[in-house]
Design a protein around this motif. Sequence first.
Motif, PDB file in Angstrom:
ATOM      1  N   UNK A   1     -19.751  36.066  34.616  1.00 16.94           N
ATOM      2  CA  UNK A   1     -21.099  35.731  34.247  1.00 16.94           C
ATOM      3  C   UNK A   1     -22.103  36.095  35.325  1.00 16.94           C
ATOM      4  N   UNK A   2     -23.236  36.648  34.914  1.00 20.51           N
ATOM      5  CA  UNK A   2     -24.334  36.902  35.842  1.00 20.51           C
ATOM      6  C   UNK A   2     -24.231  38.205  36.596  1.00 20.51           C
ATOM      7  N   UNK A   3     -23.211  39.023  36.335  1.00 22.31           N
ATOM      8  CA  UNK A   3     -23.129  40.315  37.007  1.00 22.31           C
ATOM      9  C   UNK A   3     -22.964  41.405  35.972  1.00 22.31           C
ATOM     10  N   UNK A   4     -23.284  42.642  36.372  1.00 18.25           N
ATOM     11  CA  UNK A   4     -23.221  43.773  35.478  1.00 18.25           C
ATOM     12  C   UNK A   4     -21.928  44.545  35.679  1.00 18.25           C
TER      13      UNK A   4
ATOM     14  N   UNK B   1     -18.856  42.268  43.777  1.00 18.06           N
ATOM     15  CA  UNK B   1     -19.946  42.447  42.826  1.00 18.06           C
ATOM     16  C   UNK B   1     -21.236  41.814  43.339  1.00 18.06           C
ATOM     17  N   UNK B   2     -21.117  40.682  44.031  1.00 19.98           N
ATOM     18  CA  UNK B   2     -22.299  40.025  44.570  1.00 19.98           C
ATOM     19  C   UNK B   2     -22.976  40.855  45.645  1.00 19.98           C
ATOM     20  N   UNK B   3     -22.189  41.604  46.421  1.00 18.52           N
ATOM     21  CA  UNK B   3     -22.754  42.449  47.469  1.00 18.52           C
ATOM     22  C   UNK B   3     -23.236  43.791  46.937  1.00 18.52           C
ATOM     23  N   UNK B   4     -22.818  44.140  45.728  1.00 13.80           N
ATOM     24  CA  UNK B   4     -23.126  45.463  45.183  1.00 13.80           C
ATOM     25  C   UNK B   4     -24.546  45.522  44.630  1.00 13.80           C
ATOM     26  N   UNK B   5     -24.996  46.741  44.396  1.00 16.37           N
ATOM     27  CA  UNK B   5     -26.284  46.973  43.761  1.00 16.37           C
ATOM     28  C   UNK B   5     -26.027  47.615  42.401  1.00 16.37           C
ATOM     29  N   UNK B   6     -26.825  47.263  41.408  1.00 20.63           N
ATOM     30  CA  UNK B   6     -26.702  47.870  40.088  1.00 20.63           C
ATOM     31  C   UNK B   6     -27.160  49.329  40.193  1.00 20.63           C
ATOM     32  N   UNK B   7     -26.329  50.299  39.809  1.00 20.42           N
ATOM     33  CA  UNK B   7     -26.689  51.714  39.984  1.00 20.42           C
ATOM     34  C   UNK B   7     -28.024  52.097  39.361  1.00 20.42           C
ATOM     35  N   UNK B   8     -28.291  51.608  38.152  1.00 16.55           N
ATOM     36  CA  UNK B   8     -29.555  51.964  37.497  1.00 16.55           C
ATOM     37  C   UNK B   8     -30.751  51.433  38.280  1.00 16.55           C
ATOM     38  N   UNK B   9     -30.580  50.280  38.895  1.00 16.00           N
ATOM     39  CA  UNK B   9     -31.628  49.688  39.731  1.00 16.00           C
ATOM     40  C   UNK B   9     -31.908  50.586  40.936  1.00 16.00           C
TER      41      UNK B   9
ATOM     42  N   UNK C   1     -38.286  60.184  61.448  1.00 16.54           N
ATOM     43  CA  UNK C   1     -38.412  59.890  60.024  1.00 16.54           C
ATOM     44  C   UNK C   1     -39.637  59.029  59.745  1.00 16.54           C
ATOM     45  N   UNK C   2     -40.367  59.378  58.691  1.00 15.50           N
ATOM     46  CA  UNK C   2     -41.292  58.457  58.057  1.00 15.50           C
ATOM     47  C   UNK C   2     -40.520  57.752  56.948  1.00 15.50           C
ATOM     48  N   UNK C   3     -41.107  56.715  56.363  1.00 12.70           N
ATOM     49  CA  UNK C   3     -40.364  55.957  55.349  1.00 12.70           C
ATOM     50  C   UNK C   3     -41.300  55.383  54.298  1.00 12.70           C
ATOM     51  N   UNK C   4     -40.774  55.283  53.105  1.00  9.47           N
ATOM     52  CA  UNK C   4     -41.403  54.546  52.003  1.00  9.47           C
ATOM     53  C   UNK C   4     -40.392  53.513  51.536  1.00  9.47           C
ATOM     54  N   UNK C   5     -40.878  52.360  51.090  1.00 15.53           N
ATOM     55  CA  UNK C   5     -39.964  51.316  50.640  1.00 15.53           C
ATOM     56  C   UNK C   5     -40.573  50.520  49.496  1.00 15.53           C
ATOM     57  N   UNK C   6     -39.691  49.873  48.752  1.00 16.52           N
ATOM     58  CA  UNK C   6     -40.117  49.056  47.613  1.00 16.52           C
ATOM     59  C   UNK C   6     -38.998  48.087  47.275  1.00 16.52           C
ATOM     60  N   UNK C   7     -39.342  46.987  46.628  1.00 19.77           N
ATOM     61  CA  UNK C   7     -38.332  46.069  46.094  1.00 19.77           C
ATOM     62  C   UNK C   7     -38.250  46.266  44.589  1.00 19.77           C
ATOM     63  N   UNK C   8     -37.026  46.313  44.090  1.00 19.42           N
ATOM     64  CA  UNK C   8     -36.769  46.502  42.663  1.00 19.42           C
ATOM     65  C   UNK C   8     -35.736  45.480  42.235  1.00 19.42           C
ATOM     66  N   UNK C   9     -35.909  44.903  41.059  1.00 18.28           N
ATOM     67  CA  UNK C   9     -34.980  43.913  40.520  1.00 18.28           C
ATOM     68  C   UNK C   9     -34.024  44.552  39.530  1.00 18.28           C
ATOM     69  N   UNK C  10     -32.835  43.998  39.446  1.00 17.66           N
ATOM     70  CA  UNK C  10     -31.894  44.471  38.425  1.00 17.66           C
ATOM     71  C   UNK C  10     -32.481  44.252  37.032  1.00 17.66           C
ATOM     72  N   UNK C  11     -33.261  43.195  36.883  1.00 13.84           N
ATOM     73  CA  UNK C  11     -33.884  42.927  35.584  1.00 13.84           C
ATOM     74  C   UNK C  11     -34.910  43.992  35.215  1.00 13.84           C
ATOM     75  N   UNK C  12     -35.391  44.767  36.195  1.00 13.91           N
ATOM     76  CA  UNK C  12     -36.331  45.848  35.905  1.00 13.91           C
ATOM     77  C   UNK C  12     -35.675  46.982  35.124  1.00 13.91           C
ATOM     78  N   UNK C  13     -34.338  47.029  35.131  1.00 12.75           N
ATOM     79  CA  UNK C  13     -33.636  48.038  34.340  1.00 12.75           C
ATOM     80  C   UNK C  13     -32.844  47.377  33.218  1.00 12.75           C
ATOM     81  N   UNK C  14     -33.294  46.194  32.814  1.00 17.86           N
ATOM     82  CA  UNK C  14     -32.724  45.554  31.639  1.00 17.86           C
ATOM     83  C   UNK C  14     -31.548  44.647  31.890  1.00 17.86           C
ATOM     84  N   UNK C  15     -31.170  44.409  33.147  1.00 17.48           N
ATOM     85  CA  UNK C  15     -30.055  43.505  33.423  1.00 17.48           C
ATOM     86  C   UNK C  15     -30.458  42.062  33.138  1.00 17.48           C
TER      87      UNK C  15
END
Length: 261
Positions: free
Chosen positions: A216-219, A241-249, A142-156
């Motif tokens: 508070x603080x979670x989606x 919820x703390x371990x989860x990822x926001x689906x839209x993110x 496998x080759x790979x691409x990666x990036x960091x994305x914030x929940x706030x990037x999708x309006x959270x």
Amino acid sequence: MDSSPRTLSLCAGIGGLDLGIQLALPGSRTVCFVERDAFACEVLAHQMEEGGLDQAPVWTDLRTFDGTAWRGCVDLIAAGYPCQPFSVAGQRQGEDDERHLWPEVHRIIGEVRPSLVILENVPGHIRLGFERVLADLAGLGFDAEWATVRASDVGSCHRRERLFVVGYSNRTGLQGWHGPQRQGAHELPSWPPGPTGDWSSIPRGLWPATPQPKLRGVDDAGQSPDRMDPHRDRIDRLRCLGNAVVPQQAALAIRHLLARI
């Protein structure tokens, strides 16, 4: 590869990454979950009953999971393996941490031999243990691409930055995938419009998650275990919820990485 890729979800938690994959790859379905946390398994079962997740078996021990039985039945492996060995909020023991489960994820990827791998973890992983992950993926072709994305990037309303990785065959690339690169993923804006901005030009599945009023603080994001039982121990809810990822993110990250490939 047909237009409905089948996903094996490792360290599934409450299914946030799976919901993100469904948004990014319409028609995809999860055919098996692997998750040991009892409360998270209860949430998965509840979501299956409500139709939020696909009906699928849940295996409760990653270390005893036999991936060879799923070879040829799975197109994609998703894994949000534990972040504690790499998180700056912990002791950062890496491979010495008993919760270090990447070797098991690596084993199962090799047994299943999927066409695509999607991983999620904390940004601190880039500075600790990530070279091993990339080397192991390369060893499996496998080759790979990666990036960091914030929940706030999708309006959270909170940052919740996460690392996302897409691994793909270094021989065939994305050949055969009916991926989001054909759905205008490259047209997504570099920056989101913000909570009060105009989202009309952005796919509905990537619109902002709805703030969850009781925690508070979670989606909510359609996956809050709080909806199951209002008297459930709050610690269980917060942990999941703390371990989860926001689906839209997750969807935004996956679309971006597939389009980059």
